[in-house]
Design a protein around this motif. Structure first.
Motif, PDB file in Angstrom:
ATOM      1  N   SER A 101       0.820  -1.200   0.000  1.00 56.16           N
ATOM      2  CA  SER A 101       0.000   0.000   0.000  1.00 56.16           C
ATOM      3  C   SER A 101       0.861   1.261   0.000  1.00 56.16           C
ATOM      4  CB  SER A 101      -0.919  -0.014   1.220  1.00 56.16           C
ATOM      5  OG  SER A 101      -1.619   1.190   1.335  1.00 56.16           O
ATOM      6  N   GLU A 102       1.904   1.267   0.813  1.00 54.19           N
ATOM      7  CA  GLU A 102       2.795   2.421   0.873  1.00 54.19           C
ATOM      8  C   GLU A 102       3.551   2.617  -0.438  1.00 54.19           C
ATOM      9  OE1 GLU A 102       5.175   1.673   4.326  1.00 54.19           O
ATOM     10  OE2 GLU A 102       3.574   2.214   5.710  1.00 54.19           O
ATOM     11  N   MET A 103       3.965   1.510  -1.065  1.00 56.36           N
ATOM     12  CA  MET A 103       4.654   1.610  -2.356  1.00 56.36           C
ATOM     13  C   MET A 103       3.711   2.146  -3.428  1.00 56.36           C
ATOM     14  SD  MET A 103       7.880   0.804  -2.409  1.00 56.36           S
ATOM     15  CE  MET A 103       8.428   0.050  -3.912  1.00 56.36           C
ATOM     16  N   GLU A 104       2.469   1.656  -3.444  1.00 56.47           N
ATOM     17  CA  GLU A 104       1.497   2.145  -4.416  1.00 56.47           C
ATOM     18  C   GLU A 104       1.252   3.637  -4.238  1.00 56.47           C
ATOM     19  OE1 GLU A 104      -1.839  -0.432  -3.713  1.00 56.47           O
ATOM     20  OE2 GLU A 104      -1.161  -1.886  -5.220  1.00 56.47           O
ATOM     21  N   LYS A 105       1.143   4.079  -2.998  1.00 53.90           N
ATOM     22  CA  LYS A 105       0.932   5.504  -2.732  1.00 53.90           C
ATOM     23  C   LYS A 105       2.134   6.310  -3.197  1.00 53.90           C
ATOM     24  CE  LYS A 105      -0.169   8.802   0.960  1.00 53.90           C
ATOM     25  NZ  LYS A 105       0.614   9.842   0.373  1.00 53.90           N
ATOM     26  N   LEU A 106       3.323   5.803  -2.945  1.00 50.57           N
ATOM     27  CA  LEU A 106       4.548   6.491  -3.357  1.00 50.57           C
ATOM     28  C   LEU A 106       4.609   6.625  -4.872  1.00 50.57           C
ATOM     29  CD1 LEU A 106       6.946   7.543  -1.658  1.00 50.57           C
ATOM     30  CD2 LEU A 106       8.154   5.477  -2.308  1.00 50.57           C
ATOM     31  N   PHE A 107       4.305   5.540  -5.588  1.00 49.81           N
ATOM     32  CA  PHE A 107       4.323   5.591  -7.052  1.00 49.81           C
ATOM     33  C   PHE A 107       3.212   6.503  -7.583  1.00 49.81           C
ATOM     34  CE2 PHE A 107       6.887   1.653  -6.857  1.00 49.81           C
ATOM     35  CZ  PHE A 107       7.914   2.061  -7.693  1.00 49.81           C
ATOM     36  N   SER A 108       2.068   6.479  -6.949  1.00 49.06           N
ATOM     37  CA  SER A 108       0.970   7.342  -7.360  1.00 49.06           C
ATOM     38  C   SER A 108       1.348   8.811  -7.172  1.00 49.06           C
ATOM     39  CB  SER A 108      -0.281   7.008  -6.543  1.00 49.06           C
ATOM     40  OG  SER A 108      -1.311   7.907  -6.851  1.00 49.06           O
ATOM     41  N   ASP A 109       1.922   9.128  -6.016  1.00 48.32           N
ATOM     42  CA  ASP A 109       2.347  10.505  -5.759  1.00 48.32           C
ATOM     43  C   ASP A 109       3.415  10.951  -6.750  1.00 48.32           C
ATOM     44  OD1 ASP A 109       0.600  10.523  -3.636  1.00 48.32           O
ATOM     45  OD2 ASP A 109       2.161  10.340  -2.083  1.00 48.32           O
ATOM     46  N   ALA A 110       4.367  10.059  -7.034  1.00 51.59           N
ATOM     47  CA  ALA A 110       5.432  10.402  -7.984  1.00 51.59           C
ATOM     48  C   ALA A 110       4.853  10.612  -9.380  1.00 51.59           C
ATOM     49  CB  ALA A 110       6.492   9.300  -8.008  1.00 51.59           C
ATOM     50  N   GLY A 111       3.916   9.766  -9.781  1.00 54.56           N
ATOM     51  CA  GLY A 111       3.287   9.919 -11.087  1.00 54.56           C
ATOM     52  C   GLY A 111       2.497  11.210 -11.183  1.00 54.56           C
ATOM     53  N   GLN A 112       1.789  11.537 -10.120  1.00 51.15           N
ATOM     54  CA  GLN A 112       1.016  12.776 -10.102  1.00 51.15           C
ATOM     55  C   GLN A 112       1.947  13.988 -10.171  1.00 51.15           C
ATOM     56  OE1 GLN A 112      -1.510  13.107  -6.689  1.00 51.15           O
ATOM     57  NE2 GLN A 112      -2.462  14.998  -7.376  1.00 51.15           N
ATOM     58  N   LYS A 113       3.048  13.925  -9.444  1.00 49.72           N
ATOM     59  CA  LYS A 113       4.007  15.037  -9.456  1.00 49.72           C
ATOM     60  C   LYS A 113       4.626  15.196 -10.845  1.00 49.72           C
ATOM     61  CE  LYS A 113       7.789  16.950  -6.777  1.00 49.72           C
ATOM     62  NZ  LYS A 113       8.660  16.788  -5.621  1.00 49.72           N
ATOM     63  N   MET A 114       4.941  14.086 -11.495  1.00 47.95           N
ATOM     64  CA  MET A 114       5.513  14.154 -12.844  1.00 47.95           C
ATOM     65  C   MET A 114       4.504  14.742 -13.825  1.00 47.95           C
ATOM     66  SD  MET A 114       7.657  10.584 -13.054  1.00 47.95           S
ATOM     67  CE  MET A 114       7.868  10.713 -14.800  1.00 47.95           C
ATOM     68  N   THR A 115       3.232  14.350 -13.664  1.00 49.67           N
ATOM     69  CA  THR A 115       2.175  14.891 -14.531  1.00 49.67           C
ATOM     70  C   THR A 115       2.035  16.394 -14.329  1.00 49.67           C
ATOM     71  OG1 THR A 115       0.997  12.787 -14.451  1.00 49.67           O
ATOM     72  CG2 THR A 115      -0.275  14.721 -15.123  1.00 49.67           C
ATOM     73  N   GLU A 116       2.069  16.810 -13.077  1.00 48.71           N
ATOM     74  CA  GLU A 116       1.971  18.238 -12.780  1.00 48.71           C
ATOM     75  C   GLU A 116       3.153  19.007 -13.366  1.00 48.71           C
ATOM     76  OE1 GLU A 116       1.676  18.401  -8.540  1.00 48.71           O
ATOM     77  OE2 GLU A 116      -0.401  17.674  -8.518  1.00 48.71           O
ATOM     78  N   GLN A 117       4.347  18.438 -13.227  1.00 46.21           N
ATOM     79  CA  GLN A 117       5.535  19.091 -13.772  1.00 46.21           C
ATOM     80  C   GLN A 117       5.470  19.167 -15.292  1.00 46.21           C
ATOM     81  OE1 GLN A 117       8.777  16.829 -12.159  1.00 46.21           O
ATOM     82  NE2 GLN A 117       8.823  17.982 -10.244  1.00 46.21           N
ATOM     83  N   ALA A 118       5.005  18.098 -15.923  1.00 47.66           N
ATOM     84  CA  ALA A 118       4.892  18.093 -17.385  1.00 47.66           C
ATOM     85  C   ALA A 118       3.855  19.116 -17.842  1.00 47.66           C
ATOM     86  CB  ALA A 118       4.525  16.703 -17.883  1.00 47.66           C
ATOM     87  N   THR A 119       2.755  19.207 -17.122  1.00 47.83           N
ATOM     88  CA  THR A 119       1.705  20.172 -17.464  1.00 47.83           C
ATOM     89  C   THR A 119       2.208  21.597 -17.307  1.00 47.83           C
ATOM     90  OG1 THR A 119       0.012  18.614 -16.750  1.00 47.83           O
ATOM     91  CG2 THR A 119      -0.646  20.919 -16.930  1.00 47.83           C
ATOM     92  N   SER A 120       2.883  21.863 -16.183  1.00 47.38           N
ATOM     93  CA  SER A 120       3.392  23.220 -15.967  1.00 47.38           C
ATOM     94  C   SER A 120       4.490  23.558 -16.961  1.00 47.38           C
ATOM     95  CB  SER A 120       3.884  23.406 -14.537  1.00 47.38           C
ATOM     96  OG  SER A 120       5.013  22.605 -14.295  1.00 47.38           O
TER      97      SER A 120
END
Length: 136
Positions: free
Chosen positions: A99-118
């Protein structure tokens, strides 16, 4: 000027390695927790075995042999229950880690998406970035 470039490079490097640092930290913490639990379990099982050996050395007659046999059956039941409890605890630790690994990967993916969008929004429309478009 050079200091600003160095600072920007350092900040980008930290951002790039931050998810890997978090993953390594999570994996290390999980490994420590699992190892500690397994060591405690081994200690419990070895103490049970030592107690049984001590009880076996006290057998002196048929009556004490019968008592030892009864205690042996009780101990086997106790070991079976303890093993089930240990398996359940290890399974819970594994599920928590997952569960913690999934959350970590989800957060990292979301951050990458935000960075790509910005980054995409920060580009000026109509400006060419490739060298081939600069040729006349």
């Amino acid at each position: 000027m050079q200091d600003k470039m160095t600072d920007a490079f350092n900040a980008q490097t930290r951002q790039m390695f931050e998810p890997m640092r978090k993953i390594n930290s999570l994996m290390l913490n999980n490994m420590e927790k699992m190892t500690q639990y397994q060591l405690e379990a081994m200690k419990r099982y070895s103490q049970m075995g030592t107690e049984r050996i001590r009880s076996a050395t006290n057998i002196q007659d048929a009556e004490s042999l019968r008592d030892f046999g009864t205690q042996q059956a009780e101990m086997m039941n106790e070991i079976s229950q303890q093993m089930q409890e240990d398996a359940r605890a290890m399974s819970e630790m594994s599920l928590q880690f997952k569960s913690e690994m999934e959350k970590l990967f989800s957060d990292a993916g979301q951050k990458m998406t935000e960075q790509a969008t910005s980054a995409a929004q920060g580009e000026k429309p109509g400006t060419a970035s490739s060298q081939s478009s600069r040729k006349k």
